[in-house]
Design a protein around this motif. Structure first.
Motif, PDB file in Angstrom:
ATOM      1  N   LEU A 140       2.850 -11.681  -3.271  1.00  0.00           N
ATOM      2  CA  LEU A 140       1.904 -10.562  -3.173  1.00  0.00           C
ATOM      3  C   LEU A 140       2.350  -9.552  -2.121  1.00  0.00           C
ATOM      4  N   TRP A 141       2.867 -10.030  -0.989  1.00  0.00           N
ATOM      5  CA  TRP A 141       3.366  -9.108   0.034  1.00  0.00           C
ATOM      6  C   TRP A 141       4.466  -8.214  -0.530  1.00  0.00           C
ATOM      7  N   LEU A 142       5.393  -8.808  -1.254  1.00  0.00           N
ATOM      8  CA  LEU A 142       6.510  -8.027  -1.788  1.00  0.00           C
ATOM      9  C   LEU A 142       6.059  -7.124  -2.934  1.00  0.00           C
ATOM     10  N   LEU A 143       5.234  -7.662  -3.825  1.00  0.00           N
ATOM     11  CA  LEU A 143       4.845  -6.901  -5.005  1.00  0.00           C
ATOM     12  C   LEU A 143       3.913  -5.739  -4.674  1.00  0.00           C
ATOM     13  N   ILE A 144       2.958  -5.960  -3.788  1.00  0.00           N
ATOM     14  CA  ILE A 144       1.923  -4.945  -3.522  1.00  0.00           C
ATOM     15  C   ILE A 144       2.260  -4.145  -2.267  1.00  0.00           C
ATOM     16  N   PHE A 145       2.336  -4.828  -1.129  1.00  0.00           N
ATOM     17  CA  PHE A 145       2.552  -4.137   0.132  1.00  0.00           C
ATOM     18  C   PHE A 145       3.936  -3.485   0.163  1.00  0.00           C
ATOM     19  N   GLY A 146       4.944  -4.234  -0.226  1.00  0.00           N
ATOM     20  CA  GLY A 146       6.307  -3.705  -0.151  1.00  0.00           C
ATOM     21  C   GLY A 146       6.539  -2.520  -1.061  1.00  0.00           C
ATOM     22  N   GLN A 147       6.145  -2.645  -2.317  1.00  0.00           N
ATOM     23  CA  GLN A 147       6.396  -1.549  -3.253  1.00  0.00           C
ATOM     24  C   GLN A 147       5.538  -0.326  -2.934  1.00  0.00           C
ATOM     25  N   THR A 148       4.309  -0.541  -2.447  1.00  0.00           N
ATOM     26  CA  THR A 148       3.453   0.600  -2.107  1.00  0.00           C
ATOM     27  C   THR A 148       4.029   1.390  -0.940  1.00  0.00           C
ATOM     28  N   PHE A 149       4.415   0.700   0.138  1.00  0.00           N
ATOM     29  CA  PHE A 149       4.935   1.403   1.307  1.00  0.00           C
ATOM     30  C   PHE A 149       6.331   1.971   1.059  1.00  0.00           C
ATOM     31  N   PRO A 169      15.408   1.134   1.743  1.00  0.00           N
ATOM     32  CA  PRO A 169      14.055   1.052   1.178  1.00  0.00           C
ATOM     33  C   PRO A 169      13.188   0.077   1.974  1.00  0.00           C
ATOM     34  N   TYR A 170      11.907   0.408   2.062  1.00  0.00           N
ATOM     35  CA  TYR A 170      11.025  -0.416   2.889  1.00  0.00           C
ATOM     36  C   TYR A 170      10.930  -1.839   2.365  1.00  0.00           C
ATOM     37  N   ILE A 171      10.954  -2.020   1.037  1.00  0.00           N
ATOM     38  CA  ILE A 171      10.848  -3.377   0.502  1.00  0.00           C
ATOM     39  C   ILE A 171      12.068  -4.211   0.899  1.00  0.00           C
ATOM     40  N   ASP A 172      13.245  -3.552   0.999  1.00  0.00           N
ATOM     41  CA  ASP A 172      14.435  -4.255   1.482  1.00  0.00           C
ATOM     42  C   ASP A 172      14.264  -4.638   2.947  1.00  0.00           C
ATOM     43  N   PHE A 173      13.728  -3.709   3.744  1.00  0.00           N
ATOM     44  CA  PHE A 173      13.503  -3.963   5.158  1.00  0.00           C
ATOM     45  C   PHE A 173      12.509  -5.106   5.370  1.00  0.00           C
TER      46      PHE A 173
END
Length: 286
Positions: free
Chosen positions: A68-77, A89-93
């Motif tokens: 959920l952190w990666l799918l929602i928070f990561g992709q949104t930010f 990219p923030y999701i990579d970070f």
């Protein structure tokens, strides 16, 4: 009538039988401590991992939160570009931080298990064996590390599906495994140390829930240290999770890192955690 000459005694044709008789007369010499300790640690780690074979639901349920952190928070930010991440990219970070977070969440409640063993009478039986207390704690700590390593593989697989640019260099992945195991060893020992102080599952659960999120948000898992206020930067520098995340980020993404310092801190923290938990193990068994 002359007596027949007596033949001299000959060596036994069965050396194994002689050795067996010798063991009855003289007990075998005990092995040195440095030879016993690794074997006991491995044995305790294997015993802990046997529990995982009988109940794998923990692995499945704990994979939900990092996903959920990666799918929602990561992709949104990643879309809103709200946090400066040095051009990646923030999701990579964020992905290495989520690996460290999921490993910590497994390890930080490990003390509940040792309290359960105390209540079931298992811990007292372990303490009367010749196994050193440090070996008991080290075995449990590295079992937590192996569980966290399995969780890390799941998070890495999810991140790869989401397109995170991770390295597949075998040497770097070995370093990732070492960082996950060392970090989990420290946090599991921290949990067992707290268990030795509070002596109660309910109190340990409350303290564990109280410190997990401050440890997570007080690290560099979600944002760079440079954007933190001064007081939070000081907290981050004292937080072992920050060094674990820094090592994982440098190994997986190739970003600038201080691997020697990171692994040095993790090694010292794990050793200190083992020493602290071992010293309180007797108090827990009373």
């Amino acid at each position: 009538m002359s007596e027949a000459p007596v033949a001299p005694p000959t060596a036994s044709a069965d050396p194994a039988r002689e050795r067996g008789i010798g063991l009855l007369v003289q007990p075998p010499q005990p092995r040195a401590g440095w030879r016993v300790l690794p074997a006991r640690v491995v044995a305790m780690c294997a015993v802990e991992l046997q529990k995982l074979r009988h109940d794998r639901t923990e692995l499945y349920t704990r994979a939900v939160q990092p996903a959920l952190w990666l799918l929602i928070f990561g992709q949104t930010f990643t879309r809103i570009h709200a946090i400066p991440t040095g051009g990646i990219p923030y999701i990579d970070f964020m992905a290495p931080g989520i690996i460290a977070q999921s490993a910590m969440f497994i390890a930080i409640f490990y003390g509940i298990q040792i309290i359960w063993e105390r209540d079931a009478g298992v811990l007292n039986k372990l303490l009367v064996t010749p196994t050193p207390r440090s070996a008991l704690i080290t075995g449990k700590a590295f079992a937590a590390g192996v569980k966290s390593l399995i969780q890390a593989v799941v998070v890495i697989a999810i991140a790869a599906v989401l397109g995170v640019a991770l390295t597949w260099n075998p040497l770097r992945l070995l370093g990732v495994g070492a960082a996950v195991v060392l970090g989990s060893a420290f946090f599991s020992c921290l949990s067992m140390t707290i268990a030795g102080v509070v002596l109660s599952r309910d109190r340990l659960m409350g303290i564990g829930q109280a410190i997990t999120m401050p440890l997570f948000f007080g690290s560099n898992a979600l944002y760079p240290v440079a954007v933190m206020p001064g007081w939070l930067q000081a907290v981050s520098r004292a937080n072992p999770l920050s060094y674990q995340v820094d090592a994982l980020r440098g190994l997986l993404l190739g970003t600038p890192a201080h691997l020697a310092a990171d692994f040095g801190v993790l090694l010292v923290a794990a050793a200190a955690g083992i020493a602290a938990a071992s010293s309180l193990l007797g108090r827990l068994a009373r």
